[in-house]
Scaffold this motif. Structure first.
Motif, short mmCIF file in Angstrom:
data_model
loop_
_atom_site.label_atom_id
_atom_site.label_comp_id
_atom_site.label_asym_id
_atom_site.label_seq_id
_atom_site.Cartn_x
_atom_site.Cartn_y
_atom_site.Cartn_z
N SER A 1 5.01 -56.46 -19.53
CA SER A 1 6.30 -56.15 -20.13
C SER A 1 7.45 -56.53 -19.20
CB SER A 1 6.37 -54.67 -20.51
OG SER A 1 6.32 -53.86 -19.36
N ALA A 2 7.24 -56.46 -17.89
CA ALA A 2 8.28 -56.89 -16.96
C ALA A 2 8.48 -58.39 -17.08
CB ALA A 2 7.90 -56.50 -15.53
N ASN A 3 7.38 -59.13 -17.25
CA ASN A 3 7.47 -60.57 -17.44
C ASN A 3 8.20 -60.88 -18.75
OD1 ASN A 3 7.05 -63.30 -16.92
ND2 ASN A 3 5.08 -63.29 -17.95
N GLU A 4 7.88 -60.13 -19.79
CA GLU A 4 8.56 -60.33 -21.07
C GLU A 4 10.04 -60.01 -20.95
OE1 GLU A 4 7.82 -57.55 -24.34
OE2 GLU A 4 7.36 -59.33 -25.52
N GLN A 5 10.37 -58.94 -20.26
CA GLN A 5 11.77 -58.57 -20.09
C GLN A 5 12.52 -59.64 -19.32
OE1 GLN A 5 12.48 -54.69 -18.49
NE2 GLN A 5 14.68 -54.97 -18.44
N ALA A 6 11.89 -60.19 -18.28
CA ALA A 6 12.54 -61.26 -17.51
C ALA A 6 12.78 -62.48 -18.38
CB ALA A 6 11.68 -61.62 -16.30
N ASN A 7 11.79 -62.82 -19.23
CA ASN A 7 11.96 -63.96 -20.12
C ASN A 7 13.08 -63.73 -21.13
OD1 ASN A 7 9.93 -65.44 -18.92
ND2 ASN A 7 8.36 -64.76 -20.35
N LEU B 1 24.05 -66.89 -33.42
CA LEU B 1 23.70 -66.61 -32.02
C LEU B 1 23.99 -65.16 -31.67
CD1 LEU B 1 24.95 -69.86 -30.24
CD2 LEU B 1 22.59 -69.20 -30.72
N GLY B 2 25.06 -64.62 -32.24
CA GLY B 2 25.38 -63.20 -32.02
C GLY B 2 24.31 -62.29 -32.59
N GLN B 3 23.77 -62.66 -33.75
CA GLN B 3 22.70 -61.86 -34.34
C GLN B 3 21.42 -61.94 -33.50
OE1 GLN B 3 22.31 -63.25 -38.37
NE2 GLN B 3 23.69 -61.67 -39.14
N VAL B 4 21.13 -63.14 -33.00
CA VAL B 4 19.95 -63.29 -32.13
C VAL B 4 20.14 -62.45 -30.87
CG1 VAL B 4 18.64 -64.93 -30.74
CG2 VAL B 4 19.33 -65.55 -33.04
N ARG B 5 21.33 -62.52 -30.29
CA ARG B 5 21.63 -61.75 -29.08
C ARG B 5 21.46 -60.26 -29.34
NH1 ARG B 5 24.18 -62.33 -24.54
NH2 ARG B 5 24.97 -64.41 -24.98
N SER B 6 22.02 -59.76 -30.43
CA SER B 6 21.91 -58.32 -30.70
C SER B 6 20.48 -57.91 -30.97
CB SER B 6 22.83 -57.92 -31.86
OG SER B 6 22.40 -58.51 -33.06
N GLY B 7 19.69 -58.80 -31.59
CA GLY B 7 18.27 -58.48 -31.80
C GLY B 7 17.51 -58.37 -30.50
N ILE B 8 17.76 -59.28 -29.58
CA ILE B 8 17.08 -59.24 -28.27
C ILE B 8 17.54 -58.02 -27.49
CG2 ILE B 8 16.82 -60.41 -26.06
CD1 ILE B 8 16.95 -63.06 -27.61
N GLN B 9 18.84 -57.76 -27.50
CA GLN B 9 19.35 -56.59 -26.77
C GLN B 9 18.81 -55.30 -27.37
OE1 GLN B 9 23.55 -57.44 -27.02
NE2 GLN B 9 23.58 -58.33 -24.98
N GLY B 10 18.67 -55.26 -28.69
CA GLY B 10 18.10 -54.08 -29.33
C GLY B 10 16.65 -53.88 -28.95
N TYR B 11 15.93 -54.97 -28.76
CA TYR B 11 14.54 -54.87 -28.33
C TYR B 11 14.45 -54.41 -26.89
CZ TYR B 11 9.78 -56.18 -27.13
OH TYR B 11 8.49 -56.15 -26.69
N LEU B 12 15.34 -54.93 -26.03
CA LEU B 12 15.29 -54.56 -24.62
C LEU B 12 15.73 -53.12 -24.38
CD1 LEU B 12 16.65 -57.81 -22.91
CD2 LEU B 12 14.32 -56.92 -22.86
N SER B 13 16.65 -52.64 -25.15
CA SER B 13 17.09 -51.25 -25.00
C SER B 13 17.20 -50.61 -26.39
CB SER B 13 18.43 -51.18 -24.26
OG SER B 13 19.40 -51.95 -24.96
N PRO B 14 16.04 -50.17 -26.91
CA PRO B 14 16.05 -49.61 -28.26
C PRO B 14 16.85 -48.32 -28.33
CG PRO B 14 13.92 -49.29 -27.22
CD PRO B 14 14.75 -50.12 -26.29
N ALA B 15 17.44 -48.11 -29.48
CA ALA B 15 18.21 -46.88 -29.69
C ALA B 15 17.24 -45.71 -29.73
CB ALA B 15 18.99 -46.96 -30.99
#
Length: 114
Positions: free
Chosen positions: A32-38, A78-92
């Motif tokens: 998961s650390a590798n995934e987060q770095a990617n 691109l904004g939607q992709v960004r928000s999806g990745i950020q939501g995955y990295l720090s879920p609500a």
């Protein structure tokens, strides 16, 4: 001084099991650390792409061109992709429920029983 082998054999299996249980989260955490770095790398690359797209959107459109690239739509996607990745990295997380009002009065009068 001799070592009694029977107690050592009894301890070997539990020690191996305990070490396997302790090491398994470390292996999954490394994945998961590798995934987060990617994903963080992808976010940095998205930032660069957004900058290029923004500069390209500001360029004047050439007269007579039949087709134009829609940079505004690209930036929205691109904004939607960004928000999806950020939501995955720090879920609500679940919001705490409202506990209601506290009375604040803890002194009783009369008998000591409620």
């Amino acid at each position: 001084m001799t070592i009694n082998e029977a107690p050592l054999r009894k301890l070997t299996a539990p020690l191996l099991l305990a070490s396997a249980l302790l090491l398994s989260p470390l292996c999954s955490a490394a994945g998961s650390a590798n995934e987060q770095a990617n994903l963080e790398l992808i976010l940095r690359q998205l930032s660069m792409i957004e900058k290029v797209a923004q500069k390209s959107a500001e360029l004047p459109a050439a007269e007579g061109d039949r087709y134009h690239f829609d940079y505004e739509r690209l930036l929205e996607d691109l904004g939607q992709v960004r928000s999806g990745i950020q939501g995955y990295l720090s879920p609500a997380r679940a919001q705490p429920r409202d506990p209601g009002q506290l009375s604040g009065h803890y002194t009783r009068t009369g008998s000591g029983k409620p």
